[in-house]
Design a protein around this motif. Sequence first.
Motif, PDB file in Angstrom:
ATOM      1  N   PHE B  23       4.058   2.195  -8.137  1.00 13.17           N
ATOM      2  CA  PHE B  23       3.606   2.230  -6.778  1.00 13.17           C
ATOM      3  C   PHE B  23       1.920   1.045  -6.423  1.00 13.17           C
ATOM      4  O   PHE B  23       2.632   0.166  -5.372  1.00 13.17           O
ATOM      5  CB  PHE B  23       2.857   3.450  -6.707  1.00 13.17           C
ATOM      6  CG  PHE B  23       3.465   4.882  -6.722  1.00 13.17           C
ATOM      7  CD1 PHE B  23       4.498   4.645  -4.494  1.00 13.17           C
ATOM      8  CD2 PHE B  23       4.245   5.808  -7.362  1.00 13.17           C
ATOM      9  CE1 PHE B  23       4.709   5.796  -5.203  1.00 13.17           C
ATOM     10  CE2 PHE B  23       4.391   6.273  -6.880  1.00 13.17           C
ATOM     11  CZ  PHE B  23       5.634   7.096  -5.491  1.00 13.17           C
ATOM     12  N   ALA B  24       1.725   0.771  -7.388  1.00 14.90           N
ATOM     13  CA  ALA B  24       0.540  -0.795  -7.157  1.00 14.90           C
ATOM     14  C   ALA B  24       1.252  -1.864  -6.921  1.00 14.90           C
ATOM     15  O   ALA B  24       0.702  -3.128  -5.998  1.00 14.90           O
ATOM     16  CB  ALA B  24       0.000  -0.582  -8.377  1.00 14.90           C
ATOM     17  N   THR B  27       4.118  -1.583  -3.337  1.00 12.55           N
ATOM     18  CA  THR B  27       4.609  -0.014  -2.454  1.00 12.55           C
ATOM     19  C   THR B  27       2.861  -0.440  -1.848  1.00 12.55           C
ATOM     20  O   THR B  27       2.243  -0.708  -2.395  1.00 12.55           O
ATOM     21  CB  THR B  27       4.626   0.950  -2.495  1.00 12.55           C
ATOM     22  OG1 THR B  27       3.037   1.622  -3.366  1.00 12.55           O
ATOM     23  CG2 THR B  27       5.310   1.637  -3.451  1.00 12.55           C
ATOM     24  N   THR B  28       2.632  -0.388  -0.574  1.00 11.83           N
ATOM     25  CA  THR B  28       1.900  -0.453   0.829  1.00 11.83           C
ATOM     26  C   THR B  28       2.465   0.762   1.546  1.00 11.83           C
ATOM     27  O   THR B  28       3.960   1.263   2.224  1.00 11.83           O
ATOM     28  CB  THR B  28       1.725  -1.627   1.264  1.00 11.83           C
ATOM     29  OG1 THR B  28       0.614  -1.912   1.267  1.00 11.83           O
ATOM     30  CG2 THR B  28       2.790  -2.558   1.852  1.00 11.83           C
ATOM     31  N   TYR B  29       1.257   1.103   2.367  1.00 10.95           N
ATOM     32  CA  TYR B  29       1.621   1.400   3.703  1.00 10.95           C
ATOM     33  C   TYR B  29       2.873   0.874   5.178  1.00 10.95           C
ATOM     34  O   TYR B  29       2.531  -0.472   5.224  1.00 10.95           O
ATOM     35  CB  TYR B  29       0.289   1.917   5.060  1.00 10.95           C
ATOM     36  CG  TYR B  29      -0.584   3.166   3.651  1.00 10.95           C
ATOM     37  CD1 TYR B  29      -0.060   3.738   2.884  1.00 10.95           C
ATOM     38  CD2 TYR B  29      -1.917   2.333   3.978  1.00 10.95           C
ATOM     39  CE1 TYR B  29      -0.383   4.387   2.950  1.00 10.95           C
ATOM     40  CE2 TYR B  29      -2.599   3.291   2.668  1.00 10.95           C
ATOM     41  CZ  TYR B  29      -1.938   4.723   2.197  1.00 10.95           C
ATOM     42  OH  TYR B  29      -3.439   5.130   1.531  1.00 10.95           O
ATOM     43  N   GLU B  32       3.621   1.838  10.801  1.00 10.06           N
ATOM     44  CA  GLU B  32       2.709   2.868  11.567  1.00 10.06           C
ATOM     45  C   GLU B  32       2.018   3.602  10.204  1.00 10.06           C
ATOM     46  O   GLU B  32       1.591   5.012  10.704  1.00 10.06           O
ATOM     47  CB  GLU B  32       4.038   3.845  11.358  1.00 10.06           C
ATOM     48  CG  GLU B  32       5.258   2.977  12.750  1.00 10.06           C
ATOM     49  CD  GLU B  32       5.539   4.370  13.202  1.00 10.06           C
ATOM     50  OE1 GLU B  32       5.866   5.073  13.019  1.00 10.06           O
ATOM     51  OE2 GLU B  32       5.983   3.302  14.562  1.00 10.06           O
ATOM     52  N   ALA B  33       1.525   3.544   9.379  1.00 11.42           N
ATOM     53  CA  ALA B  33       0.692   3.955   8.461  1.00 11.42           C
ATOM     54  C   ALA B  33      -0.761   3.194   8.408  1.00 11.42           C
ATOM     55  O   ALA B  33      -0.958   3.838   7.203  1.00 11.42           O
ATOM     56  CB  ALA B  33       1.271   5.053   6.897  1.00 11.42           C
ATOM     57  N   ASP B  34      -0.252   2.144   9.075  1.00 12.80           N
ATOM     58  CA  ASP B  34      -1.659   1.314   8.419  1.00 12.80           C
ATOM     59  C   ASP B  34      -2.845   0.654   9.309  1.00 12.80           C
ATOM     60  O   ASP B  34      -2.461   0.101  10.483  1.00 12.80           O
ATOM     61  CB  ASP B  34      -0.644  -0.334   7.518  1.00 12.80           C
ATOM     62  CG  ASP B  34      -1.603  -0.946   7.088  1.00 12.80           C
ATOM     63  OD1 ASP B  34      -2.777  -1.431   7.334  1.00 12.80           O
ATOM     64  OD2 ASP B  34      -1.197  -2.083   6.338  1.00 12.80           O
ATOM     65  N   LEU B 110       8.383   3.578   1.396  1.00 11.81           N
ATOM     66  CA  LEU B 110       7.726   4.701   1.942  1.00 11.81           C
ATOM     67  C   LEU B 110       8.026   5.736   3.144  1.00 11.81           C
ATOM     68  O   LEU B 110       7.892   6.219   4.014  1.00 11.81           O
ATOM     69  CB  LEU B 110       5.918   5.383   2.382  1.00 11.81           C
ATOM     70  CG  LEU B 110       6.009   4.463   0.941  1.00 11.81           C
ATOM     71  CD1 LEU B 110       4.424   4.495   1.710  1.00 11.81           C
ATOM     72  CD2 LEU B 110       5.426   5.729   0.244  1.00 11.81           C
TER      73      LEU B 110
END
Lengths: 477, 477, 477
Positions: B23-24, B27-29, B32-34, B110
């Motif tokens: 995940f580290a 992944t990142t946002y 639309e979620a950042d 995500l």
Amino acid sequence: MGVASKKFGIAVLSFQVVFLVLFALLTTYDSEADARYPGNSLDPDKNGTDPERNSIAKYYPMFQDVHVMIFIGFGFLMTFLKRYGFGAVGLNFLIAAFVLQWAILFHAILHAAHADFAAAAVLISFGALLGKTSPLQLLIMAFIEIMIFSLNEWIGLTIFKAVDVGGSMFVHVFGAYFGLSAARVLYNPEIDKSSKEGSIYHSDIFAMIGTVFLWMYWPSFNSAVAAAGDDQHRAVINTYLALAACCIVTFAISSLTDKDAKFDMVHVQNATLAGGVAVGTSADMMIQPFGAVLIGCIAAVLSTVGYKYITPGLNIKLKIHDTCGVNNLHGMPGLLAGICGTIAAWFASVNTYGYSLYQTFPARAPLANSTSLHKIQTVLSIEPGDGRSASTQAMYQAIALVVTFFVACTAGALTGLLLRLSIFDGPRKYSRLFEDTLWWGTPEDFEEEENESSGSRNGEKNTGELLNKNAFDEEKV
Amino acid sequence: MGVASKKFGIAVLSFQVVFLVLFALLTTYDSEADARYPGNSLDPDKNGTDPERNSIAKYYPMFQDVHVMIFIGFGFLMTFLKRYGFGAVGLNFLIAAFVLQWAILFHAILHAAHADFAAAAVLISFGALLGKTSPLQLLIMAFIEIMIFSLNEWIGLTIFKAVDVGGSMFVHVFGAYFGLSAARVLYNPEIDKSSKEGSIYHSDIFAMIGTVFLWMYWPSFNSAVAAAGDDQHRAVINTYLALAACCIVTFAISSLTDKDAKFDMVHVQNATLAGGVAVGTSADMMIQPFGAVLIGCIAAVLSTVGYKYITPGLNIKLKIHDTCGVNNLHGMPGLLAGICGTIAAWFASVNTYGYSLYQTFPARAPLANSTSLHKIQTVLSIEPGDGRSASTQAMYQAIALVVTFFVACTAGALTGLLLRLSIFDGPRKYSRLFEDTLWWGTPEDFEEEENESSGSRNGEKNTGELLNKNAFDEEKV
Amino acid sequence: MGVASKKFGIAVLSFQVVFLVLFALLTTYDSEADARYPGNSLDPDKNGTDPERNSIAKYYPMFQDVHVMIFIGFGFLMTFLKRYGFGAVGLNFLIAAFVLQWAILFHAILHAAHADFAAAAVLISFGALLGKTSPLQLLIMAFIEIMIFSLNEWIGLTIFKAVDVGGSMFVHVFGAYFGLSAARVLYNPEIDKSSKEGSIYHSDIFAMIGTVFLWMYWPSFNSAVAAAGDDQHRAVINTYLALAACCIVTFAISSLTDKDAKFDMVHVQNATLAGGVAVGTSADMMIQPFGAVLIGCIAAVLSTVGYKYITPGLNIKLKIHDTCGVNNLHGMPGLLAGICGTIAAWFASVNTYGYSLYQTFPARAPLANSTSLHKIQTVLSIEPGDGRSASTQAMYQAIALVVTFFVACTAGALTGLLLRLSIFDGPRKYSRLFEDTLWWGTPEDFEEEENESSGSRNGEKNTGELLNKNAFDEEKV
């Protein structure tokens, strides 16, 4: 040999074949679901339909809440009987799925939310008859009831132009008194001999699944078909408040009417919901928060007292045996809803509603070509109405209520007469009432429990009852 | 000494540490979620992103419905076994939460709804193996299955450019035949000695919670990833109709195939859902309401007959023991869905879809730089496609189905072989099958009931079975 | 003569009458629900309010998810006790409906989602006291707790300008330590003599209905009041990931800390949810997916270890008996949430948030009339703030956490002292604890089981316990 027969399967398949033909002949997709609809093939900025404004986005979440009420809510609410859990949740499932199709066909349109409301009416009637019919009787009843239901609703909405956003008159009053009339005609003196019309601890908890889902999603039921915007918002708030008040007053009355001041699960499972019914007709009206709370309180008292005193009386005096007490949850609170709707309509004016008055009560909009209509149309796009006064609208609300009551009673009684025909396999003997093993393959523990309960080990009073296989077979239906 | 071991906990923690690192790293946002995404920090009328048009508003209600299907639906559907309720709802919870993370990481994006679909595939495989594996085996299976699942789906969608809006091929067919192949390889002749592969009255009612939530929310499953607008609307309507028809035909066939004309709870719990699977691939196509109803009817017959006759046959003849009957609920209806999708693709044309055809079947859009593309682009913003004919698209639909079937069978069998290694603690002895006490701390009443059932008081046939603690300990795994 | 008294019913009715008067005096519809609001009577293109942009459309689906958490989630989660299922789901229903009204009135606004959050706080406190109070005690507690809860939240949000999107501090920490302090003051040494503080197989499965609905809908809880757009989207993703990680780590730790490596249902029912609490304060912050996963993992370890080791210790050493283990599910994870929120606030900057920083932390927005405010206002319409630095905001986050903890402890203890008054009918004798028959009419099977369990047939240890009717009546409260 059991009592269940192949007739049921053949009847269902026959209905389904007819449904299939009718779907092919009568239905097609609405423009919002039809790829061929020109707007759906174009970009929004090239005269196409904006897919994000498709009606699915608006109605879907509330529709799904109503769907949960129909299948989980009604289904599990009726699982309270100790030996009729399969029948409750299973036949609820069957009948509702049958009605969804038949109601859509009868309207010849694909408006799913309405089909779910129609299902509610039939499931309310089922509640009055729970445990006392064959699946075949229920199927036939559903088939007939949907036609009368649709006709009555059409008369109420189109002829009387009454409004009933939560369906308390057209769904609850209709379903309850249709079912109660049928229950009267199907009255079976053997009921008194049955020791199975009761709950066990876990069946009462299963029933609470139904209660709580019905309670939570009732604001969706009462607002799903309200006009978008403030009307819908108000219907949610009013229903939410009526239910909250109804819940706690039910606990109070339940405790106060018990000799040991204990709560009665029957009240908690049912009367807590009466506020949702009672506020249904006036949910989108300007009844104010305190009005909604007041209606919820009155409904709780009415319903709890009904379960405590009226239901036993109806059974003994009038030979109306109401298994789930639909008179208390749907019947009387539905009548209350109709009266509250009449009163609220009486007091409705442009002062309290603004021009929204003509969205809530379309028949009050001015007549076509009237100067007052022209004046309104400069700020609001509305259809011309009948120019009704508040008192006229109130009168039609009352007429719709009374007509619904009498149509339901008459149609329910006639349907009950039909269902008495032995061809429909109705159970008569007490041992066949409130009993899953007649209609369902049941697991070992269930057969076993049945044998045990026929013994006297538990100290249970079951005078004269012999629950062995022979008892079932002796009966000639 | 019990059979459960610390290996499981260590394995889970190891996986979770790896997940954390991935995940580290990966992944990142999404924009639309950042918060850093520039548009999210500006006003809509100053070139910012309108927060009310954020995709969360569009997908969230349907996503939550699918979430309910995965955790309540699958979890409770499998609680029907009398002594495996903790395993059903508990391990379902564990495996699904494991898959959500792993599927997100494997996609390295995500997109939550997809992760829930991936969970469905694994939980279907779990259904074939229910009660016959250790938690560790399930965990390893889930880890492997997700990789093959993702690969197969990628091949189907990207290489073959097949469409499958409800995932009936890529989720249901894949999950079912992966699980059935694993079940074949893990076949254990001790199963026949177990008396625990059955339900009790209340476990059947618990299972109905799962059934009904799956049934109600299936329209969300089949339409969650459909193109917004008419495609999604149509997917909802088609699924709703197929399920309604499937429900009542299941009751009919269940009664007609029983010697006493009684309903079988296994059919009601499972076959009623087959219509949702069977219409999955073609749910967003122009199959017309009657087409959806017809598919639902066929699925009901196929699935009910499967439970009645095919599952016992598979067990005896082919040594494929299918605890939940996933072949009948997911396998065969999934194959039917693939065939219906092929047929519907064959008949799809601009006449019946308008230009929406190229949204439903992107590969049918004209080739880049073709004049027909230019003509369409004047009214519709679409990507260029492969210019496929209807028959070519239909062929690729069929290829995707066949490839999915064989990939699932092969991968499931190989995974089953791996799971046979004794290191994974698979239970072998009959007394360890369909039994919660091996893996769960269980309350007093449960231990007790176990002792009772080993006696002969109930007249239950349990020849040769000794369900005491010694029996569990004797076995050397 | 039972222990229940008419006082309860009279108290509820009195409250409801006061509520009714307060509703009439204090409440009216918000402009979005009021037909008279001029915009609601006009067409959107004639300066009216667009009904499709009414706030109901935005909040309703998430509000309903939270509603399900309150009534199904909390209600069924607490049904795990073998003889307190009616009390769990029934009194949860009563208390929540009471709080909905009282919280609305105390805020004197109709913001339903907030009322549901307030209900959560009270129901968490109820969890600490489950089975050990009279309904009347609960009612009085709820009445008092809501006032302190609202005051503390107001201080935290308005004075300290702390943020807490998921209410982990203001709802979970507050509710848990209010309840635990009350439990300390109400400590009853008879608890140790009771043999009823345990589950049975099916009560554990009922509880899983609550667990799973809470788990699924927690993303709605943590994002319902987040700023629309990326903040809300991020709150959903972070909560989803924290819960998935928390679920599987709980299974691992549960197995690893058991001598037989078996899973403990108490952990699965409760600790799996701790990730949702622990990520609550920072859910809308830029903690990154791996941060959410990490928080979920830590919460799982903390909560599971709490159930295994800390809860027994608190009971024995500190005389804090915590029936549902709310310290492990809400208390410690809530403290963790407050700490994570403090850390995340410390690291928040315009670099990582863009100008969205001032939406997430309004107090960090520049001061009125500052040049930096003017610069921002060219691209973003924001209110002026306090111009706080990251460390100042972090400090206030910590202060809000500490204050909440101490306010809850103090108010809970004082409320507990009040509830000890004998007028409130609190049960003291061990036979009256964790027992539905005191307060509820219960079905035959339940009375019977009670008699059975007092015998020694089951080999259950119940030394010194006599569960017959006399035992209940002997006690003078």
